[in-house]
Every structure is written in C-alpha cells, then in structure tokens.
Scaffold this motif. Sequence first.
Motif, PDB file in Angstrom:
ATOM      1  N   LEU A 117      16.681  71.007 133.944  1.00  0.00           N
ATOM      2  CA  LEU A 117      15.797  69.896 133.608  1.00  0.00           C
ATOM      3  C   LEU A 117      14.682  70.369 132.684  1.00  0.00           C
ATOM      4  O   LEU A 117      14.360  69.719 131.680  1.00  0.00           O
ATOM      5  CB  LEU A 117      15.211  69.292 134.887  1.00  0.00           C
ATOM      6  CG  LEU A 117      14.171  68.180 134.695  1.00  0.00           C
ATOM      7  CD1 LEU A 117      14.783  66.983 133.965  1.00  0.00           C
ATOM      8  CD2 LEU A 117      13.583  67.748 136.035  1.00  0.00           C
ATOM      9  N   GLY A 118      14.085  71.526 133.003  1.00  0.00           N
ATOM     10  CA  GLY A 118      13.048  72.076 132.146  1.00  0.00           C
ATOM     11  C   GLY A 118      13.570  72.418 130.766  1.00  0.00           C
ATOM     12  O   GLY A 118      12.887  72.197 129.753  1.00  0.00           O
ATOM     13  N   ALA A 119      14.796  72.958 130.701  1.00  0.00           N
ATOM     14  CA  ALA A 119      15.400  73.284 129.406  1.00  0.00           C
ATOM     15  C   ALA A 119      15.610  72.023 128.577  1.00  0.00           C
ATOM     16  O   ALA A 119      15.354  72.008 127.360  1.00  0.00           O
ATOM     17  CB  ALA A 119      16.723  74.013 129.623  1.00  0.00           C
ATOM     18  N   THR A 120      16.059  70.959 129.231  1.00  0.00           N
ATOM     19  CA  THR A 120      16.312  69.703 128.520  1.00  0.00           C
ATOM     20  C   THR A 120      15.019  69.102 127.980  1.00  0.00           C
ATOM     21  O   THR A 120      14.963  68.624 126.838  1.00  0.00           O
ATOM     22  CB  THR A 120      17.003  68.701 129.459  1.00  0.00           C
ATOM     23  OG1 THR A 120      18.216  69.270 129.950  1.00  0.00           O
ATOM     24  CG2 THR A 120      17.317  67.402 128.723  1.00  0.00           C
ATOM     25  N   LEU A 121      13.967  69.138 128.785  1.00  0.00           N
ATOM     26  CA  LEU A 121      12.691  68.575 128.349  1.00  0.00           C
ATOM     27  C   LEU A 121      12.037  69.409 127.247  1.00  0.00           C
ATOM     28  O   LEU A 121      11.288  68.883 126.424  1.00  0.00           O
ATOM     29  CB  LEU A 121      11.737  68.457 129.538  1.00  0.00           C
ATOM     30  CG  LEU A 121      12.147  67.488 130.645  1.00  0.00           C
ATOM     31  CD1 LEU A 121      11.143  67.539 131.788  1.00  0.00           C
ATOM     32  CD2 LEU A 121      12.275  66.073 130.104  1.00  0.00           C
ATOM     33  N   GLY A 122      12.316  70.717 127.241  1.00  0.00           N
ATOM     34  CA  GLY A 122      11.647  71.585 126.279  1.00  0.00           C
ATOM     35  C   GLY A 122      12.464  71.958 125.061  1.00  0.00           C
ATOM     36  O   GLY A 122      11.941  72.596 124.145  1.00  0.00           O
ATOM     37  N   MET A 123      13.727  71.582 125.012  1.00  0.00           N
ATOM     38  CA  MET A 123      14.577  72.030 123.903  1.00  0.00           C
ATOM     39  C   MET A 123      14.236  71.327 122.592  1.00  0.00           C
ATOM     40  O   MET A 123      13.710  70.220 122.560  1.00  0.00           O
ATOM     41  CB  MET A 123      16.055  71.834 124.238  1.00  0.00           C
ATOM     42  CG  MET A 123      16.522  70.398 124.279  1.00  0.00           C
ATOM     43  SD  MET A 123      18.339  70.235 124.306  1.00  0.00           S
ATOM     44  CE  MET A 123      18.792  71.242 125.699  1.00  0.00           C
ATOM     45  N   TYR A 124      14.553  72.018 121.509  1.00  0.00           N
ATOM     46  CA  TYR A 124      14.399  71.479 120.154  1.00  0.00           C
ATOM     47  C   TYR A 124      15.646  71.871 119.377  1.00  0.00           C
ATOM     48  O   TYR A 124      15.751  72.981 118.869  1.00  0.00           O
ATOM     49  CB  TYR A 124      13.131  72.033 119.506  1.00  0.00           C
ATOM     50  CG  TYR A 124      12.997  71.732 118.022  1.00  0.00           C
ATOM     51  CD1 TYR A 124      13.130  70.440 117.528  1.00  0.00           C
ATOM     52  CD2 TYR A 124      12.725  72.749 117.121  1.00  0.00           C
ATOM     53  CE1 TYR A 124      13.014  70.170 116.178  1.00  0.00           C
ATOM     54  CE2 TYR A 124      12.590  72.497 115.755  1.00  0.00           C
ATOM     55  CZ  TYR A 124      12.744  71.205 115.293  1.00  0.00           C
ATOM     56  OH  TYR A 124      12.622  70.946 113.952  1.00  0.00           O
ATOM     57  N   GLN A 125      16.606  70.958 119.326  1.00  0.00           N
ATOM     58  CA  GLN A 125      17.874  71.213 118.671  1.00  0.00           C
ATOM     59  C   GLN A 125      18.202  70.075 117.718  1.00  0.00           C
ATOM     60  O   GLN A 125      17.583  69.006 117.759  1.00  0.00           O
ATOM     61  CB  GLN A 125      18.995  71.361 119.722  1.00  0.00           C
ATOM     62  CG  GLN A 125      18.772  72.487 120.720  1.00  0.00           C
ATOM     63  CD  GLN A 125      18.698  73.845 120.055  1.00  0.00           C
ATOM     64  OE1 GLN A 125      19.433  74.130 119.116  1.00  0.00           O
ATOM     65  NE2 GLN A 125      17.789  74.684 120.520  1.00  0.00           N
TER      66      GLN A 125
END
Length: 514
Positions: A463-471
């Motif tokens: 969840l944290g990865a999804t909220l913080g990703m920039y792709q």
Amino acid sequence: MADTSDGSKSEKALDTASDHVLPATETGFVDEVLPLNNVFQRWSLRMEQKLGLEARGIERVPEDVRARKTVLGDYVQMGLVWFSANLTANNTMLGLLGPLVFYLGLADGLILAAFGAMAGAACSAYISTFGPISGNRTLVIARYTMGWWPSRLCVLLNIVIMLGYGLIDLLIAGQIMSHINGNGMSVVVGVVISAIITLAILLFGIRVFHVYERYACIPQLVVLFVAVGCAGPYFNTTEPSTGTSAVKAADRMSFFFLCMSGCLAWAPASADFYVYFPPDAKRWKVFMATTLGMGLSCACTYMVGVGIASGVANTPGWAEAYEISVGALLDQSYAPLGTFGHVCSCIVALGLISNVVPSLYSSALSFQLIGHWPAQLPRLFWAIISVVICTVCACAGRDKLFEIFESFLALIGYWTAFWITMTLEEELLFRRKTGGYDWTAWNDRKRLPIGLAALAAFLVGWLGATLGMYQTYFTGPLGKLVGDGIDLGLPVSSSWAAIVYPPLRWLELRFIGR
C-alpha cells in the motif's frame, strides 16, 4: 524431510575440504542429501554422478557435506561472484536512465549512481549472510519470517524479477551482436546464441557457475576501462541537471532509489550461492565481501552508463544508434576503435551471460518452491524452462526494451525493501530472545511461523509503495507532492512495514506461539 547421507562420501568431502585446494563450494558432494521420490529425481542424480550436473535444488545442505572451515579464498570468491555478475551491460543501461529519463547532469548522475549502488548492495548482502549459517536457499529462509504459505508471494515475485532480468540481458546481448554485424544478423539470433551458452552453464550448476564467475570479470573489466577511455571524451561534463529546484530534487531522489533497486533485485537470490560454504563463515566478512563485490561493480557500470547518456544529445553517432536500440548505443561507444571496438562490444554482449546465469539459477529454485509438485521436478528441468521463457519473451518484446526496463526496475525494489526490513526485525527483535533459528525445520510447516503478521505487514508495505510510486503507468498521491513527481515507493513501503510488523508479530507469538 529427513536428512540422510552416505558416510563414505561425506568423509571424502571433508577430507577434500580440509586441503582447501579449491573454494568451499567446489569441494563438497551435492548429491548427498536428496529425496529420491520419483523417476525425475533419480534421473537428475544419475546426471550428476555421470556428468557432474548439480542435482540439489531447494534441499538444505547439511554441515557434514561442507568444508570444515572458511579461508580467505572463500571470501574472495564471494566477492568475485557478485563482481562478475554485475560488471555487465544491463547495469550500464540502468545508468543511462539518469540523464535520458531524469535529465540529470553528469556530476549528479555519477554521485547518485555510486551511493545508490552501495546502499542497495548492503541490503542484499545482509540477506546473503544467511546462506552459510543455514545451508538453505534464500527464499527457503524467507519461510522463517513470512511463513509457509505467505512466503510463496516472495517466490512468485522473485520469479518475475529473475526472469525479467534474464530476458533483458539476453535482449541487450542480441541487440549488440546485431549492431556489430551491421544489423545483418537478427536480434533474435543473438538472443538464441546467448541463451544456449547460458543453459550450458546452468545445467552444470553451482560448481561451474562459481568457476565461471571467478574469471568472467577479467575481460569485462578490460573492456569497461576501454569504454571509459574511448567514450570518455564525449561525456558532457558541463550540462547541469535541468528543472526547478523541486523538480531536480525529485529527479535526484528517484534516480538514487532506482540505482538502489538494481542491487536490491539480488536480495531474494543472494544466499543461493553460499549454501555450500562452511557454517563457520564470519557474517561480517560475508557481508563485506558481498557488499564490495556487488556495490563496486554496479557503481562502475552505472557510472559508465551515466557518462554515455550525457553525451547522446551532443554526439550524432550516438543519437542515431540510440534510435535503433540501447545495445546499438553501447556498441557505438566503441566506434572510434574500428574493428577492435567491435571485438570489445562482442565481449560486452557475451559478458551479459554472467548476469543471466545467477538470475535463472535462482528462478529455477523459486519454481521448486511454488508447491509440492513443482518441488518433485529437478532443478535441471526448471533451469531449462527458465531459459525457454526468457528467450521467447526477449524475442517477442525486443522493440519495447527501454520502457519495460524503466518500469520493471522500480517494482523490484519495493517488495524486496520491506521484505528485508521484516527479516531484520524478525532476527533482532524476536529470534534472539527465542534462541535463534532451527534451520532443520526448513520443510516442516508445523515448525515454521504461520506468517499472518508478515502477510499483513507485506500488504501494508505494498500500500505504501502504491501511494508513493512515480511511474509512467501510475503516480501515487505521495509521489505527486514534489516537483513533477518523485518515486517514494521504496522508503515509504519499507518504513510502513517496519512500523506494522513488530506489534503484529508479537501478537502472533503471544496467541499462536509460532
């Protein structure tokens, strides 16, 4: 699964090990402790006895078939394995992303690449230290944190990582060979040539792998120095990073974590190649050997990639080659050397095999960890399947390499980061109080953790990865906060998992007991 061994062979292995003529991984017999439950396993064992092919897969390597003690040469071998495996063109390609995608200047790109490589290597090196002390493969060790069933999430993700790296390596090799031939040879032919050589090494297994990696770095190091001398005058040393202060800060941070992810990709495989080393190996020495071998090689290749990318805009020949493929760009950087430059490019292409072999070796082991029936099939079978998958995918996706690579790398770092975090917390906060690990329980689900706490923390990490990703395909709300976008998936995911895991694990131990 009970561990049984042939005493005479074990004694012979120990006698040979005591001489320390060869590194520890080459002195023991790998066919000592194997389940012979079906015709496939018996066939695999015969192949080992007749041809020297490694029969062992995910089965634990007991102490009595390993060398008696670790010597300096063993630690050197550990470093050389990773130095050879990462002194390759795929890591040079990662460095290209700094100037070409994040618009970083040469100085920024070089500094971030070096520190990102060493940070990621240190994380993978921590996981590698479990190899000698446990005798278990990396994702078998994951069962002691993730539990019997949840650990299979790591297994599936590792298969994606290793097959992804394998196909990228094969494709870059094919692109380079095709460009050397004046595009007269198809990229597919180059991919197939590299795949056949890779398969030959994979079938023989750990012994040949260690010997190959010991020497493979020599020609790669030579052509890397040649590349610096040949392409160095074209590096753009004056162009700074572009954008506003916020944009530059976001791009620098994103590239740092991307370089870190390149080394983090090895974490789920890093202990696989140390299981034959003696259990008396000093953890800090294993850690340092792995960190230096992996970190220095990745840093060097990342920085060469940054340099080449910085000169693309101002070097017409490089810009034209880049329009063809990344492999063509790497070959073009040797163009001033004429025919000798093509020889160097050929060495670079074949050198990618050093990176493909450990990737697909680990993927074959991961296939065995999917479930009961895949474990019944020998490592040799899954090695062949891995090579076939990578070859087919590399040929099919040969026109979309850069886009695949750019998106693929970041996804690697996210889950490995919070898995490493949970593993560290499990060891420091819980295992020290309970007497550590019982490595003989590796295949007994009743003696392993349930894994509910780890699964919950794993999902929170995602969840944290999804909220913080920039792709390119998605930017989370946290990733939109700085500049045009910043990739915070790695630090956010690992920190969230680090906060959630300890209290959940305490509750799990309190009410379930394991």
